[in-house]
Write an enzyme that holds these catalytic residues in place. Structure first.
Site, PDB file in Angstrom:
ATOM      1  N   LYS A   1       0.840  -1.203   0.000  1.00 26.07           N
ATOM      2  CA  LYS A   1       0.000   0.000   0.000  1.00 26.07           C
ATOM      3  C   LYS A   1       0.873   1.250   0.000  1.00 26.07           C
ATOM      4  O   LYS A   1       2.095   1.163   0.245  1.00 26.07           O
ATOM      5  CB  LYS A   1      -0.959  -0.027   1.191  1.00 26.07           C
ATOM      6  CG  LYS A   1      -0.306  -0.047   2.546  1.00 26.07           C
ATOM      7  CD  LYS A   1      -1.320  -0.484   3.599  1.00 26.07           C
ATOM      8  CE  LYS A   1      -0.705  -0.516   4.964  1.00 26.07           C
ATOM      9  NZ  LYS A   1      -1.394   0.294   5.939  1.00 26.07           N
TER      10      LYS A   1
ATOM     11  N   ARG B   1      -9.987  -0.155  14.987  1.00 23.32           N
ATOM     12  CA  ARG B   1      -9.996   0.576  13.711  1.00 23.32           C
ATOM     13  C   ARG B   1     -11.113   0.039  12.824  1.00 23.32           C
ATOM     14  O   ARG B   1     -12.124   0.701  12.640  1.00 23.32           O
ATOM     15  CB  ARG B   1      -8.615   0.445  13.062  1.00 23.32           C
ATOM     16  CG  ARG B   1      -8.328   1.426  11.975  1.00 23.32           C
ATOM     17  CD  ARG B   1      -6.856   1.489  11.604  1.00 23.32           C
ATOM     18  NE  ARG B   1      -6.287   0.254  11.098  1.00 23.32           N
ATOM     19  CZ  ARG B   1      -5.042   0.131  10.612  1.00 23.32           C
ATOM     20  NH1 ARG B   1      -4.243   1.188  10.579  1.00 23.32           N
ATOM     21  NH2 ARG B   1      -4.592  -1.023  10.173  1.00 23.32           N
TER      22      ARG B   1
ATOM     23  N   HIS C   1      -5.765  -7.376  13.002  1.00 20.92           N
ATOM     24  CA  HIS C   1      -4.523  -6.596  12.968  1.00 20.92           C
ATOM     25  C   HIS C   1      -4.111  -6.239  14.393  1.00 20.92           C
ATOM     26  O   HIS C   1      -4.938  -5.853  15.205  1.00 20.92           O
ATOM     27  CB  HIS C   1      -4.744  -5.331  12.133  1.00 20.92           C
ATOM     28  CG  HIS C   1      -3.479  -4.580  11.809  1.00 20.92           C
ATOM     29  ND1 HIS C   1      -2.392  -5.173  11.237  1.00 20.92           N
ATOM     30  CD2 HIS C   1      -3.142  -3.280  11.994  1.00 20.92           C
ATOM     31  CE1 HIS C   1      -1.423  -4.274  11.070  1.00 20.92           C
ATOM     32  NE2 HIS C   1      -1.863  -3.115  11.525  1.00 20.92           N
TER      33      HIS C   1
ATOM     34  N   ARG D   1       1.002 -10.793   6.730  1.00 17.52           N
ATOM     35  CA  ARG D   1       1.010  -9.547   5.951  1.00 17.52           C
ATOM     36  C   ARG D   1       2.311  -8.808   6.272  1.00 17.52           C
ATOM     37  O   ARG D   1       2.459  -8.173   7.306  1.00 17.52           O
ATOM     38  CB  ARG D   1      -0.226  -8.707   6.308  1.00 17.52           C
ATOM     39  CG  ARG D   1      -1.539  -9.461   6.086  1.00 17.52           C
ATOM     40  CD  ARG D   1      -2.753  -8.571   6.283  1.00 17.52           C
ATOM     41  NE  ARG D   1      -2.772  -7.895   7.557  1.00 17.52           N
ATOM     42  CZ  ARG D   1      -3.253  -8.409   8.694  1.00 17.52           C
ATOM     43  NH1 ARG D   1      -3.773  -9.616   8.714  1.00 17.52           N
ATOM     44  NH2 ARG D   1      -3.224  -7.710   9.808  1.00 17.52           N
TER      45      ARG D   1
ATOM     46  N   TYR E   1      15.572  31.563   4.372  1.00 18.93           N
ATOM     47  CA  TYR E   1      14.464  32.380   4.873  1.00 18.93           C
ATOM     48  C   TYR E   1      14.619  32.689   6.354  1.00 18.93           C
ATOM     49  O   TYR E   1      14.978  31.811   7.140  1.00 18.93           O
ATOM     50  CB  TYR E   1      13.130  31.652   4.673  1.00 18.93           C
ATOM     51  CG  TYR E   1      12.665  31.626   3.235  1.00 18.93           C
ATOM     52  CD1 TYR E   1      12.316  32.812   2.578  1.00 18.93           C
ATOM     53  CD2 TYR E   1      12.551  30.427   2.550  1.00 18.93           C
ATOM     54  CE1 TYR E   1      11.879  32.786   1.253  1.00 18.93           C
ATOM     55  CE2 TYR E   1      12.110  30.394   1.229  1.00 18.93           C
ATOM     56  CZ  TYR E   1      11.782  31.582   0.589  1.00 18.93           C
ATOM     57  OH  TYR E   1      11.348  31.553  -0.699  1.00 18.93           O
TER      58      TYR E   1
ATOM     59  N   CYS F   1      13.692  25.200   2.216  1.00 15.77           N
ATOM     60  CA  CYS F   1      12.745  25.887   1.336  1.00 15.77           C
ATOM     61  C   CYS F   1      11.901  24.849   0.589  1.00 15.77           C
ATOM     62  O   CYS F   1      12.049  23.655   0.800  1.00 15.77           O
ATOM     63  CB  CYS F   1      13.484  26.761   0.325  1.00 15.77           C
ATOM     64  SG  CYS F   1      14.827  27.746   1.009  1.00 15.77           S
ATOM     65  N   MET F   2      11.048  25.325  -0.293  1.00 18.91           N
ATOM     66  CA  MET F   2      10.168  24.404  -1.012  1.00 18.91           C
ATOM     67  C   MET F   2      10.958  23.438  -1.901  1.00 18.91           C
ATOM     68  O   MET F   2      10.632  22.254  -2.001  1.00 18.91           O
ATOM     69  CB  MET F   2       9.172  25.196  -1.865  1.00 18.91           C
ATOM     70  CG  MET F   2       8.104  24.324  -2.503  1.00 18.91           C
ATOM     71  SD  MET F   2       6.981  25.244  -3.566  1.00 18.91           S
ATOM     72  CE  MET F   2       6.012  26.152  -2.389  1.00 18.91           C
ATOM     73  N   ASP F   3      12.009  23.958  -2.531  1.00 19.53           N
ATOM     74  CA  ASP F   3      12.726  23.139  -3.522  1.00 19.53           C
ATOM     75  C   ASP F   3      14.223  23.010  -3.237  1.00 19.53           C
ATOM     76  O   ASP F   3      14.925  22.349  -4.002  1.00 19.53           O
ATOM     77  CB  ASP F   3      12.591  23.774  -4.918  1.00 19.53           C
ATOM     78  CG  ASP F   3      11.201  24.308  -5.140  1.00 19.53           C
ATOM     79  OD1 ASP F   3      10.272  23.483  -5.163  1.00 19.53           O
ATOM     80  OD2 ASP F   3      11.027  25.546  -5.238  1.00 19.53           O
TER      81      ASP F   3
HETATM   82  N1  PMH Z   1      -1.910  -5.311   7.666  1.00 21.76           N
HETATM   83  C1  PMH Z   1      -2.582  -4.175   7.877  1.00 21.76           C
HETATM   84  C2  PMH Z   1      -4.068  -4.204   7.973  1.00 21.76           C
HETATM   85  C3  PMH Z   1      -1.873  -2.979   8.000  1.00 21.76           C
HETATM   86  O1  PMH Z   1      -2.556  -1.842   8.202  1.00 21.76           O
HETATM   87  C4  PMH Z   1      -0.459  -2.994   7.913  1.00 21.76           C
HETATM   88  C5  PMH Z   1       0.380  -1.760   8.063  1.00 21.76           C
HETATM   89  C6  PMH Z   1       0.190  -4.205   7.688  1.00 21.76           C
HETATM   90  C7  PMH Z   1      -0.576  -5.357   7.586  1.00 21.76           C
HETATM   91  C8  PMH Z   1       1.687  -4.336   7.592  1.00 21.76           C
HETATM   92  O2  PMH Z   1       2.262  -4.025   8.808  1.00 21.76           O
HETATM   93  P1  PMH Z   1       3.858  -3.853   8.957  1.00 21.76           P
HETATM   94  O3  PMH Z   1       4.240  -2.794   7.984  1.00 21.76           O
HETATM   95  O4  PMH Z   1       4.045  -3.434  10.373  1.00 21.76           O
HETATM   96  O5  PMH Z   1       4.429  -5.160   8.620  1.00 21.76           O
HETATM   97  N2  PMH Z   1      -0.311  -0.596   8.337  1.00 21.76           N
HETATM   98  C9  PMH Z   1       0.181   0.536   8.812  1.00 21.76           C
HETATM   99  C10 PMH Z   1      -0.614   1.617   9.144  1.00 21.76           C
HETATM  100  O6  PMH Z   1      -1.901   1.628   9.000  1.00 21.76           O
HETATM  101  N3  PMH Z   1       0.103   2.603   9.652  1.00 21.76           N
HETATM  102  O7  PMH Z   1       1.361   2.201   9.642  1.00 21.76           O
HETATM  103  C11 PMH Z   1       1.430   0.924   9.143  1.00 21.76           C
END
Ligand code: PMH
Length: 393
Positions: free
Chosen positions: A40, A137, A167, A223, A269, A316-318
């Site tokens: 993600k 969550r 999770h 995961r 700045y 700065c920005m860039d």
């Molecule tokens: N599964 C879920 C639902 C997650 O949100 C995340 C990471 C992972 C697996 C993977 O976790 P890891 O990177 O610790 O292995 N999610 C997030 C989060 O929502 N904010 O930081 C990490």
């Protein structure tokens, strides 16, 4: 033809590191526990497509994303592996998940009713049922919620529960009390499913932290996110990691201007930074619009020729300026993250400077920074969204 980039600022992504981390994780897990590569947020800023391909080659079987859009993006780029959307999807978008063969997360009875009404096709849709065991969550929290949800799912034969998951909120901490509580709640949730006549093929709970600490107890899928990128889930976990994590991300630029500045001159700045004596000041073409946030100005260094050089004045920005130990030519390499065995700035160091966690650092380096991919030590490809166009440039 390779995508061009005309700025001397880039992130390097070492795909060999991703590969090694996946291979090592797989070796730690029992043979029947699969790896889902969590890609993600554009692969935690590393590039979703490239990381996904590498992880799959290294033996990962699933991909995890937060959003349906991210999943569709992977499909459009030609990736065929199973993908799970870990976040919430709109009920009216279920046909998109079906069209692209993407599994989605479910946990609300009302949602199922709505999705069932909106969905017009006969193709099956695959779901992973999420339990909230203490993250607070997403997910069902008690038996009656689970019962209602499953009753609703059963009323639509096109909807198939392929997985069940939860999770963890604290798996990365030394104190495992809360983790143990969540783990046993998850097992209780799984027993409800059995009672309700549901037997999903895939059961998963482990993020990187849980999977590194308890590889034997991760059901049949983990995961794998932060550790796949070579970063420790927490500082606490570092001393006890079961294998060496290889950091994949580094960040570099080149000086565009170098000058000698007399004492008591202002830099950047606000002219807050004042030269104390004759100083060599270099200008680095990286700014907060690249994700190099202004809060990094304080007590931060970059590396030039194996020297740590303090950032001089505001970012700065860039661009920002740094104090050089001696005159170096324009075009000299500046390392913001990375470096060699002698001098190295880790992602963790940058996170500590900002009072945040390592996860946030590669995520915040913006799209304006081209990503250069390395495989087997060789430059493989460049991603530069600014100039990825069908026009000839
Ligand atoms: N599964 C879920 C639902 C997650 O949100 C995340 C990471 C992972 C697996 C993977 O976790 P890891 O990177 O610790 O292995 N999610 C997030 C989060 O929502 N904010 O930081 C990490």
């Amino acid at each position: 033809m390779e995508v061009p980039f005309y700025r001397d600022t880039w992130a390097e992504i070492n795909l060999d590191a991703i590969e090694a981390n996946v291979v090592n994780m797989r070796q730690l897990l029992p043979v029947d526990t699969m790896v889902m590569a969590v890609v993600k947020a554009n692969g935690y800023g590393h590039g979703a497509e490239e990381v996904a391909e590498t992880a799959l080659e290294a033996g990962a079987k699933w991909l995890g994303v937060a959003l349906l859009d991210e999943a569709v993006r992977l499909r459009v780029s030609g990736i065929e592996a199973p993908i799970l959307v870990l976040g919430w999807t709109r009920p009216e978008d279920v046909h998109i998940a079906a069209k692209y063969n993407i599994s989605i997360t479910v946990f609300q009875q009302e949602w199922v009713r709505e999705a069932s009404k909106c969905y017009k096709s006969q193709h099956p849709v695959f779901f992973h049922l999420k339990f909230d065991t203490g993250m607070g969550r997403l997910g069902v929290r008690d038996y009656s919620e689970a019962k209602g949800l499953i009753g609703e799912m059963k009323s639509d034969p096109r909807f198939i529960i392929e997985g069940a998951f939860t999770h963890f909120a604290t798996a990365d901490e030394d104190n495992q009390t809360y983790f143990n509580e969540q783990y046993s709640r998850f097992k209780e949730g799984l027993s409800w499913l059995k009672e309700l006549g549901i037997n999903p093929n895939l059961i998963h709970c482990g993020n990187s932290a849980a999977s590194l600490k308890h590889p034997e107890n991760m059901f049949n899928l983990v995961r794998f996110g932060i550790a796949m990128y070579g970063l420790s889930p927490s500082e606490e976990m570092k001393p006890g990691l079961p294998f060496k994590l290889e950091e994949a991300f580094s960040f570099h630029s080149r000086l565009v201007h170098v000058k000698s500045v007399p004492p008591n001159e202002g830099i950047s700045y606000g002219a807050i930074y004042r030269t104390e004596k004759d100083e060599w000041i270099g200008t680095v073409p990286v700014g907060y619009a690249d994700g190099w946030t202004r809060s990094l100005a304080k007590d931060s260094t970059v590396i030039v020729r194996n020297n740590r050089c303090p950032i001089a004045g505001k970012i700065c920005m860039d661009q920002f300026m740094c104090r050089l130990p001696y005159e170096v030519p324009v075009g000299e390499k500046v390392t913001l993250i990375g470096g060699g065995p002698d001098v190295k700035i880790t992602v963790d160091e940058v996170a500590a400077r900002l009072g945040t966690i390592n996860y946030e650092i590669p995520c915040m380096i913006s799209e304006r920074v081209p990503r250069i991919y390395f495989r087997s030590g060789e430059r493989l490809k460049v991603r530069n969204p600014l100039l990825e166009t069908n026009e000839e440039i």
